[in-house]
Design a protein around this motif. Structure first.
Motif, PDB file in Angstrom:
ATOM      1  N   ARG A  36       0.822  -1.221   0.000  1.00 26.45           N
ATOM      2  CA  ARG A  36       0.000   0.000   0.000  1.00 26.45           C
ATOM      3  C   ARG A  36       0.852   1.267   0.000  1.00 26.45           C
ATOM      4  N   ILE A  37       2.009   1.175   0.635  1.00 28.25           N
ATOM      5  CA  ILE A  37       2.853   2.375   0.782  1.00 28.25           C
ATOM      6  C   ILE A  37       3.856   2.495  -0.369  1.00 28.25           C
ATOM      7  N   GLY A  38       4.321   1.344  -0.839  1.00 25.10           N
ATOM      8  CA  GLY A  38       5.377   1.375  -1.855  1.00 25.10           C
ATOM      9  C   GLY A  38       6.760   1.295  -1.238  1.00 25.10           C
ATOM     10  N   ARG A  39       6.835   1.188   0.060  1.00 24.79           N
ATOM     11  CA  ARG A  39       8.115   0.976   0.782  1.00 24.79           C
ATOM     12  C   ARG A  39       7.814   0.095   1.986  1.00 24.79           C
ATOM     13  N   ALA A 325       3.674   7.740   5.819  1.00 19.49           N
ATOM     14  CA  ALA A 325       4.671   6.978   5.047  1.00 19.49           C
ATOM     15  C   ALA A 325       4.510   7.260   3.553  1.00 19.49           C
ATOM     16  N   ARG A 326       3.261   7.329   3.094  1.00 16.61           N
ATOM     17  CA  ARG A 326       3.028   7.627   1.669  1.00 16.61           C
ATOM     18  C   ARG A 326       3.598   9.007   1.310  1.00 16.61           C
ATOM     19  N   THR A 327       3.439   9.964   2.229  1.00 14.94           N
ATOM     20  CA  THR A 327       3.991  11.298   1.958  1.00 14.94           C
ATOM     21  C   THR A 327       5.516  11.228   1.882  1.00 14.94           C
ATOM     22  N   ARG A 328       6.081  10.389   2.754  1.00 13.85           N
ATOM     23  CA  ARG A 328       7.549  10.221   2.690  1.00 13.85           C
ATOM     24  C   ARG A 328       7.971   9.715   1.316  1.00 13.85           C
ATOM     25  N   VAL A 329       7.174   8.787   0.795  1.00 19.98           N
ATOM     26  CA  VAL A 329       7.533   8.182  -0.493  1.00 19.98           C
ATOM     27  C   VAL A 329       7.390   9.199  -1.626  1.00 19.98           C
ATOM     28  N   THR A 330       6.295   9.992  -1.560  1.00 16.07           N
ATOM     29  CA  THR A 330       6.068  10.936  -2.674  1.00 16.07           C
ATOM     30  C   THR A 330       6.815  12.252  -2.475  1.00 16.07           C
ATOM     31  N   GLY A 331       7.160  12.561  -1.214  1.00 13.62           N
ATOM     32  CA  GLY A 331       7.840  13.832  -0.916  1.00 13.62           C
ATOM     33  C   GLY A 331       6.855  14.907  -0.481  1.00 13.62           C
TER      34      GLY A 331
END
Ligand SMILES: NC(=O)C1=CN([C@@H]2O[C@H](COP(=O)(O)OP(=O)(O)OC[C@H]3O[C@@H](n4cnc5c(N)ncnc54)[C@H](O)[C@@H]3O)[C@@H](O)[C@H]2O)C=CC1
Ligand SMILES: N[C@@H](CC=O)C(=O)O
Ligand code: NA
Length: 438
Positions: A36-39, A325-331
């Motif tokens: 779901r997160i990509g990481r 976490a998703r924001t971390r992945v996308t920035g």
């Protein structure tokens, strides 16, 4: 060949009721969460208070358990604070942000006390601060208010936001159980705060009312702004009076916009109140929570579910972990809170509400007139008056007047009740309660 991105490092502070459930769910759902997160999420440490205690219950490598929370927060991408209380939680959250971590917390006491400076620190450091679990546990309510209703205008939020007190009031209503035995049961089920005084005296609900008011009205509302009354004053006579009226007693957190001669203000208050059995909040039983939102365009919305307990609260924490976490992945940063409206918070006296008053009176002519005069003197309009004779414990007849008012300011209503108690014709004010939700 591309190298897989490094996992996101998650540090947990506190391994109690909620922390334990969060750890278990993070481990059990690791593969799904990665999709779901990509990481991948990697737990890099769990800070506990005492060294040397067997923490095999957490199901993690014992090497991850530490008592050095100060050090742990410096080496994480996401810090999950589940200690509770003001300090050291505040210092640890600020330190985590200084080291670039986004923060997820369930700590309503801290958010209500110092939300403004925590939000400012998050903006300053370019990180996220999410706290969905802090209000009404599992129920998605903060993100719907902050995001889904961001284009609407909210007029009122009324919530049953404390599971422990709803559990107690429900038991008093249905089985006639007493306060203390029921609180003990709520503690054993993991609903109550570490010190259940926070639940019973309304501090927990007041903190949640502050958070809800801040988000709903884009203003800064703290715990000190919220009028607070707990449930210790609610007795069998109040419960009976409510039942006689086709109502039930709930501890309500009420956040509303009120128009005054000086402009729009916020009324934020927590107190027991009668609500009609026909109101959706009346059907909220046991430790369940519900939040009723009235918005300009959307109309009435009701959010219902489990507001306390390890797994339900952990569900909201996990949702926030995935979001940050998703924001971390996308920035960048995810959506945050705003306080641009700067609406003033009104005193309790300016709140507009209705009262139910039961009086034991002398059974002679002129009594009703003298009681009605007191209401008129304070410009409080009476909606209904009922007279009945009840038999007391010794078998003697007692004349009762049961009065329900129209809406008036709380100041006018409480001054009326104070003066009623002084009347010769009034032997005793047996029950006074606000009436909401109609
Ligand atoms: N239990 C519930 O149903 C809900 C709890 N919350 C909130 O979640 C947070 C945690 O609540 P619970 O898990 O119920 O509390 P808890 O008392 O079960 O757990 C807190 C844990 O933190 C540990 N702790 C305290 N100080 C510490 C420190 N300096 N360093 C490391 N660990 C420390 C304690 O030893 C304890 O194990 C609180 O902010 C609470 O208000 C929010 C919604 C529901
Ligand atoms: N003690 C609280 C737990 C959730 O915030 C409650 O009883 O609702
Ligand atoms: Na919630």
């Amino acid at each position: 060949m591309t190298t897989p991105a490094a996992p996101l490092r998650v540090a947990l502070l506190g391994g109690g009721t909620v922390g334990g459930s969060v750890v278990r769910m993070l481990l059990e759902q690791a593969d799904d969460l990665e999709q779901r997160i990509g990481r991948r999420l990697e737990i890099v440490g769990i800070a506990v208070r005492r060294a040397g205690r067997d923490r095999s219950d957490l199901g993690v490598d014992p090497g991850l358990i530490t008592t050095d929370a100060q050090e742990l927060v410096t080496r994480a991408d996401i810090v999950v604070e589940l200690i509770g209380g003001i300090e050291p939680a505040r210092g640890l959250i600020l330190r985590a942000m200084e080291h670039g971590a986004s923060v997820v917390t369930a700590n309503k006491a801290l958010l209500a006390e110092d939300g403004a400076s925590l939000h400012a620190a998050a903006i300053d450091r370019g990180v996220d601060l999410y706290y969905e679990a802090s209000v009404a546990g599992a129920i998605p309510i903060l993100r719907p208010i902050r995001d889904s209703l961001a284009g609407d205008s909210i007029n009122r939020v009324i919530g049953i936001v404390n599971g422990t007190t709803n559990f107690v009031l429900d038991a008093m209503d249905t089985t006639g159980a007493g306060l203390f035995e029921t609180v003990e049961r709520a503690q054993s089920l993991g609903y109550a705060e570490a010190d259940p005084t926070a639940d019973v005296e309304g501090f927990d609900a007041a903190a949640k009312a502050a958070i809800l008011s801040s988000l709903a009205f884009h203003s800064s509302v703290g715990t000190e702004d919220v009028h607070r009354e707990g449930i210790t004053g609610v007795g069998a006579r109040d419960i009976q009076a409510a039942q006689d009226m086709g109502c039930t007693v709930k501890l309500l957190a009420i956040c509303e916009k009120v128009e005054t001669p000086d402009g729009t203000g916020i009324s934020a208050r927590v107190h027991p109140a009668m609500i009609p059995l026909t109101h959706p909040l009346a059907s909220v039983r046991e430790a369940y929570n519900a939040v009723f939102v009235e918005a300009e365009g959307a109309g009435d919305l009701m959010f219902y579910g489990q507001g306390a307990g390890g797994d339900p609260t952990a569900s909201a924490v996990l949702g926030d972990i995935v979001a940050v976490a998703r924001t971390r992945v996308t920035g960048g940063r995810g959506p945050g809170a705003s306080s641009y409206a700067h609406l003033p918070v009104l005193s309790m006296g300016q709140a507009v509400t209705r009262y139910h008053v039961s009086l034991e009176v002398a059974d002679r002519s002129g009594v009703l007139a003298s009681v009605a005069t007191k209401f008129a003197e304070h410009d409080v309009s009476i909606e209904t008056v009922r007279q009945q004779v009840v038999t007391d414990d010794e078998g003697a007849p007692r004349a009762m007047l049961i009065i329900v008012t129209h809406a008036a300011t709380d100041a006018a209503l409480s001054a009326t009740v104070d003066e009623l108690a002084q009347l010769d014709a009034v032997n005793e004010v047996t029950s006074v309660m606000r009436v909401e939700g109609s």
